[in-house]
Design a protein around this motif. Structure first.
Motif, PDB file in Angstrom:
ATOM      1  N   LYS A 159       0.908  -1.068   0.098  1.00  0.00           N
ATOM      2  CA  LYS A 159       0.170  -0.130   0.104  1.00  0.00           C
ATOM      3  C   LYS A 159       0.730   1.144  -0.106  1.00  0.00           C
ATOM      4  N   ASP A 160       1.985   1.184   0.807  1.00  0.00           N
ATOM      5  CA  ASP A 160       2.806   2.330   0.725  1.00  0.00           C
ATOM      6  C   ASP A 160       3.562   2.758  -0.810  1.00  0.00           C
ATOM      7  N   GLN A 161       4.095   1.455  -1.196  1.00  0.00           N
ATOM      8  CA  GLN A 161       4.463   1.605  -2.663  1.00  0.00           C
ATOM      9  C   GLN A 161       3.742   1.980  -3.559  1.00  0.00           C
ATOM     10  N   LEU A 162       2.213   1.884  -3.385  1.00  0.00           N
ATOM     11  CA  LEU A 162       1.270   2.258  -4.536  1.00  0.00           C
ATOM     12  C   LEU A 162       0.820   3.662  -4.082  1.00  0.00           C
ATOM     13  N   CYS A 163       1.325   4.042  -3.092  1.00  0.00           N
ATOM     14  CA  CYS A 163       0.904   5.584  -2.676  1.00  0.00           C
ATOM     15  C   CYS A 163      -0.809   5.610  -2.419  1.00  0.00           C
ATOM     16  N   LEU A 164      -1.322   4.750  -1.905  1.00  0.00           N
ATOM     17  CA  LEU A 164      -2.432   4.312  -1.547  1.00  0.00           C
ATOM     18  C   LEU A 164      -3.133   5.315  -0.578  1.00  0.00           C
ATOM     19  N   PRO A 165      -4.293   5.903  -0.479  1.00  0.00           N
ATOM     20  CA  PRO A 165      -4.699   6.746   0.560  1.00  0.00           C
ATOM     21  C   PRO A 165      -5.232   5.639   1.512  1.00  0.00           C
ATOM     22  N   PRO A 166      -5.230   6.347   2.727  1.00  0.00           N
ATOM     23  CA  PRO A 166      -5.874   5.387   4.073  1.00  0.00           C
ATOM     24  C   PRO A 166      -7.229   4.417   3.479  1.00  0.00           C
ATOM     25  N   ILE A 167      -7.151   3.530   3.961  1.00  0.00           N
ATOM     26  CA  ILE A 167      -8.547   2.745   3.635  1.00  0.00           C
ATOM     27  C   ILE A 167      -9.238   2.520   5.186  1.00  0.00           C
ATOM     28  N   VAL A 168     -10.433   2.953   5.056  1.00  0.00           N
ATOM     29  CA  VAL A 168     -11.421   2.819   6.146  1.00  0.00           C
ATOM     30  C   VAL A 168     -12.539   1.705   5.930  1.00  0.00           C
ATOM     31  N   ALA A 169     -12.897   0.989   6.918  1.00  0.00           N
ATOM     32  CA  ALA A 169     -13.653  -0.057   6.832  1.00  0.00           C
ATOM     33  C   ALA A 169     -15.014   0.349   7.578  1.00  0.00           C
ATOM     34  N   ILE A 170     -16.216   0.615   6.952  1.00  0.00           N
ATOM     35  CA  ILE A 170     -17.459   0.972   7.927  1.00  0.00           C
ATOM     36  C   ILE A 170     -17.861  -0.398   8.418  1.00  0.00           C
ATOM     37  N   CYS A 171     -18.191  -0.521   9.650  1.00  0.00           N
ATOM     38  CA  CYS A 171     -18.800  -1.437  10.301  1.00  0.00           C
ATOM     39  C   CYS A 171     -20.154  -1.189  11.260  1.00  0.00           C
TER      40      CYS A 171
END
Length: 127
Positions: A15-27
């Motif tokens: 995820k760091d290498q892909l420069c992805l934004p933070p991912i949030v799981a809604i529960c």
């Protein structure tokens, strides 16, 4: 000599290498699907990738009209949601009620050391 990376560490590196934004799981309980949609909008506007429940088995639909098929689908959806939690960087629990399924999701997230936020902090079972 360093130890090999865990699957979670590999995921974090990717995820760091892909420069992805933070991912949030809604529960949360599916009774809060409207609130989850609103939380999705807010989280997306804040620059986060959002994953959340995609089916509300409490609402009528042909895919789960048969009770036996509905029970089988629930097991599959629970496993899918645990995968979403594992993928996420953090969890957002929506709603002012925590049922058994949501309580289990919170425990799972915390077992993975995921930060857990609440729209209603007073319902945090760990507080």
């Amino acid at each position: 000599m360093s130890l090999p990376l865990t699957p979670e560490e590999h995921l974090a590196v990717a995820k760091d290498q892909l420069c992805l934004p933070p991912i949030v799981a809604i529960c949360g309980s599916t009774r809060f699907m409207t609130e989850m949609a609103e939380a999705d909008l807010r989280e997306t506007e804040d620059g986060r990738i959002v994953v959340k429940p995609g089916c509300d088995l409490k609402s009528p639909h042909a895919l789960w009209a048969d009770p036996a098929e509905a029970e089988e689908l629930k097991v599959q959806l629970d496993a899918l949601h645990r995968a979403k939690i594992r993928l996420a960087d953090e969890v957002l629990v929506v709603g002012d009620y925590i049922g058994d399924s949501t309580r289990a999701e919170i425990a799972y997230a915390r077992s993975l050391d995921k930060p857990v936020r609440f729209t209603h902090p007073e319902v945090d079972p760990g507080a």
